[in-house]
Design a protein around this motif. Sequence first.
Motif, PDB file in Angstrom:
ATOM      1  N   MET A 152     -48.696  23.518  25.078  1.00  0.00           N
ATOM      2  CA  MET A 152     -49.805  22.709  24.564  1.00  0.00           C
ATOM      3  C   MET A 152     -49.739  21.296  25.144  1.00  0.00           C
ATOM      4  O   MET A 152     -50.765  20.727  25.515  1.00  0.00           O
ATOM      5  N   GLN A 153     -48.552  20.748  25.241  1.00  0.00           N
ATOM      6  CA  GLN A 153     -48.408  19.401  25.785  1.00  0.00           C
ATOM      7  C   GLN A 153     -48.704  19.411  27.283  1.00  0.00           C
ATOM      8  O   GLN A 153     -49.369  18.521  27.795  1.00  0.00           O
ATOM      9  N   ALA A 154     -48.234  20.430  28.002  1.00  0.00           N
ATOM     10  CA  ALA A 154     -48.448  20.511  29.442  1.00  0.00           C
ATOM     11  C   ALA A 154     -49.930  20.694  29.785  1.00  0.00           C
ATOM     12  O   ALA A 154     -50.404  20.163  30.786  1.00  0.00           O
ATOM     13  N   MET A 155     -50.664  21.413  28.937  1.00  0.00           N
ATOM     14  CA  MET A 155     -52.076  21.695  29.205  1.00  0.00           C
ATOM     15  C   MET A 155     -53.003  20.769  28.438  1.00  0.00           C
ATOM     16  O   MET A 155     -54.202  21.019  28.340  1.00  0.00           O
ATOM     17  N   ARG A 156     -52.427  19.716  27.886  1.00  0.00           N
ATOM     18  CA  ARG A 156     -53.173  18.651  27.197  1.00  0.00           C
ATOM     19  C   ARG A 156     -54.009  19.167  26.030  1.00  0.00           C
ATOM     20  O   ARG A 156     -55.143  18.746  25.816  1.00  0.00           O
ATOM     21  N   VAL A 157     -53.437  20.088  25.262  1.00  0.00           N
ATOM     22  CA  VAL A 157     -54.091  20.592  24.063  1.00  0.00           C
ATOM     23  C   VAL A 157     -53.837  19.580  22.949  1.00  0.00           C
ATOM     24  O   VAL A 157     -52.722  19.093  22.782  1.00  0.00           O
ATOM     25  N   SER A 158     -54.846  19.281  22.183  1.00  0.00           N
ATOM     26  CA  SER A 158     -54.713  18.314  21.107  1.00  0.00           C
ATOM     27  C   SER A 158     -53.809  18.853  19.993  1.00  0.00           C
ATOM     28  O   SER A 158     -53.939  20.000  19.563  1.00  0.00           O
ATOM     29  N   PHE A 159     -52.919  18.008  19.524  1.00  0.00           N
ATOM     30  CA  PHE A 159     -52.047  18.365  18.408  1.00  0.00           C
ATOM     31  C   PHE A 159     -52.642  17.923  17.077  1.00  0.00           C
ATOM     32  O   PHE A 159     -51.996  18.025  16.044  1.00  0.00           O
ATOM     33  N   ALA A 160     -53.885  17.446  17.088  1.00  0.00           N
ATOM     34  CA  ALA A 160     -54.504  16.892  15.878  1.00  0.00           C
ATOM     35  C   ALA A 160     -54.932  17.965  14.876  1.00  0.00           C
ATOM     36  O   ALA A 160     -55.043  17.678  13.701  1.00  0.00           O
ATOM     37  N   GLY A 161     -55.139  19.184  15.312  1.00  0.00           N
ATOM     38  CA  GLY A 161     -55.633  20.230  14.408  1.00  0.00           C
ATOM     39  C   GLY A 161     -54.521  20.899  13.631  1.00  0.00           C
ATOM     40  O   GLY A 161     -53.348  20.501  13.668  1.00  0.00           O
ATOM     41  N   GLN A 162     -54.902  21.946  12.927  1.00  0.00           N
ATOM     42  CA  GLN A 162     -53.950  22.677  12.091  1.00  0.00           C
ATOM     43  C   GLN A 162     -52.835  23.322  12.903  1.00  0.00           C
ATOM     44  O   GLN A 162     -51.667  23.283  12.504  1.00  0.00           O
ATOM     45  N   ILE A 163     -53.172  23.921  14.027  1.00  0.00           N
ATOM     46  CA  ILE A 163     -52.169  24.593  14.855  1.00  0.00           C
ATOM     47  C   ILE A 163     -51.183  23.576  15.413  1.00  0.00           C
ATOM     48  O   ILE A 163     -49.967  23.780  15.354  1.00  0.00           O
ATOM     49  N   GLY A 164     -51.688  22.485  15.948  1.00  0.00           N
ATOM     50  CA  GLY A 164     -50.813  21.452  16.492  1.00  0.00           C
ATOM     51  C   GLY A 164     -49.896  20.873  15.442  1.00  0.00           C
ATOM     52  O   GLY A 164     -48.701  20.663  15.681  1.00  0.00           O
ATOM     53  N   ASP A 165     -50.447  20.615  14.259  1.00  0.00           N
ATOM     54  CA  ASP A 165     -49.646  20.068  13.166  1.00  0.00           C
ATOM     55  C   ASP A 165     -48.561  21.066  12.748  1.00  0.00           C
ATOM     56  O   ASP A 165     -47.408  20.687  12.511  1.00  0.00           O
ATOM     57  N   PHE A 166     -48.914  22.328  12.661  1.00  0.00           N
ATOM     58  CA  PHE A 166     -47.967  23.382  12.299  1.00  0.00           C
ATOM     59  C   PHE A 166     -46.814  23.443  13.302  1.00  0.00           C
ATOM     60  O   PHE A 166     -45.639  23.478  12.925  1.00  0.00           O
ATOM     61  N   VAL A 167     -47.159  23.450  14.586  1.00  0.00           N
ATOM     62  CA  VAL A 167     -46.146  23.552  15.638  1.00  0.00           C
ATOM     63  C   VAL A 167     -45.227  22.332  15.614  1.00  0.00           C
ATOM     64  O   VAL A 167     -44.000  22.465  15.684  1.00  0.00           O
ATOM     65  N   VAL A 168     -45.811  21.155  15.497  1.00  0.00           N
ATOM     66  CA  VAL A 168     -45.001  19.929  15.507  1.00  0.00           C
ATOM     67  C   VAL A 168     -44.073  19.873  14.298  1.00  0.00           C
ATOM     68  O   VAL A 168     -42.884  19.572  14.437  1.00  0.00           O
ATOM     69  N   LYS A 169     -44.579  20.186  13.128  1.00  0.00           N
ATOM     70  CA  LYS A 169     -43.746  20.103  11.921  1.00  0.00           C
ATOM     71  C   LYS A 169     -42.600  21.100  11.941  1.00  0.00           C
ATOM     72  O   LYS A 169     -41.517  20.815  11.431  1.00  0.00           O
ATOM     73  N   LEU A 170     -42.814  22.286  12.522  1.00  0.00           N
ATOM     74  CA  LEU A 170     -41.758  23.286  12.544  1.00  0.00           C
ATOM     75  C   LEU A 170     -40.783  23.124  13.708  1.00  0.00           C
ATOM     76  O   LEU A 170     -39.745  23.794  13.732  1.00  0.00           O
ATOM     77  N   THR A 171     -41.090  22.255  14.661  1.00  0.00           N
ATOM     78  CA  THR A 171     -40.198  22.084  15.803  1.00  0.00           C
ATOM     79  C   THR A 171     -39.564  20.703  15.891  1.00  0.00           C
ATOM     80  O   THR A 171     -38.662  20.499  16.702  1.00  0.00           O
ATOM     81  N   ASN A 172     -40.017  19.756  15.070  1.00  0.00           N
ATOM     82  CA  ASN A 172     -39.476  18.397  15.142  1.00  0.00           C
ATOM     83  C   ASN A 172     -37.978  18.334  14.877  1.00  0.00           C
ATOM     84  O   ASN A 172     -37.300  17.455  15.391  1.00  0.00           O
ATOM     85  N   TRP A 173     -37.441  19.237  14.069  1.00  0.00           N
ATOM     86  CA  TRP A 173     -36.022  19.210  13.741  1.00  0.00           C
ATOM     87  C   TRP A 173     -35.146  19.302  14.989  1.00  0.00           C
ATOM     88  O   TRP A 173     -34.042  18.769  15.018  1.00  0.00           O
ATOM     89  N   ALA A 174     -35.624  19.961  16.031  1.00  0.00           N
ATOM     90  CA  ALA A 174     -34.837  20.090  17.257  1.00  0.00           C
ATOM     91  C   ALA A 174     -35.358  19.203  18.379  1.00  0.00           C
ATOM     92  O   ALA A 174     -34.577  18.670  19.159  1.00  0.00           O
TER      93      ALA A 174
END
Length: 177
Positions: free
Chosen positions: A25-47
């Motif tokens: 998503m970051q490489a293809m410039r997909v926005s993290f502002a939506g539900q999917i982006g928020d979900f992915v960021v919250k579940l991966t921030n720990w690492a």
Amino acid sequence: MQALVFLVDAVVSFFCTLFLLRFMMQAMRVSFAGQIGDFVVKLTNWAVKPLRQVIPGLGGFDWASLLAALALQLLLSALLVGISGQVISADAGTIALMAGWFAIRTLLRLAVYILIGALILQAVLSWINPYSPLSAPAHQLTRPLLDPIRRIVPAISGIDLSPLVAILLLQAVLMFL
């Protein structure tokens, strides 16, 4: 023992999928502002957050996310070799090389499955609900793959066959992996 291996593999695959999705998503410039982006960021921030202090993002890529996915796959490979308990007649370097190749191959296959899933999701949503919150991220994620195909395979009677061609090509890539 098989149930434990299954559960560990399922959890590792889930988090590797999330780490790869974050990277893609970051490489293809997909926005993290939506539900999917928020979900992915919250579940991966720990690492990813601690790894970013050591590994900065270079060239527009989130290398920390990719390294987290690779590290998890390497841990799974080591666990599977350890659990098997079989005597391996190879030296430690060969075993490490095999585990590394297994982890990289698994991540490549997982990345292809993510793209296939996004293509199917995009196609289904275009028929059912093109204004769904999932439509924009799926479109942004698959656009770099579909745009070159659309130049070669034009729409026929208003029907875009490029997702079908992309899925067939990705299936061929899976055969090589």
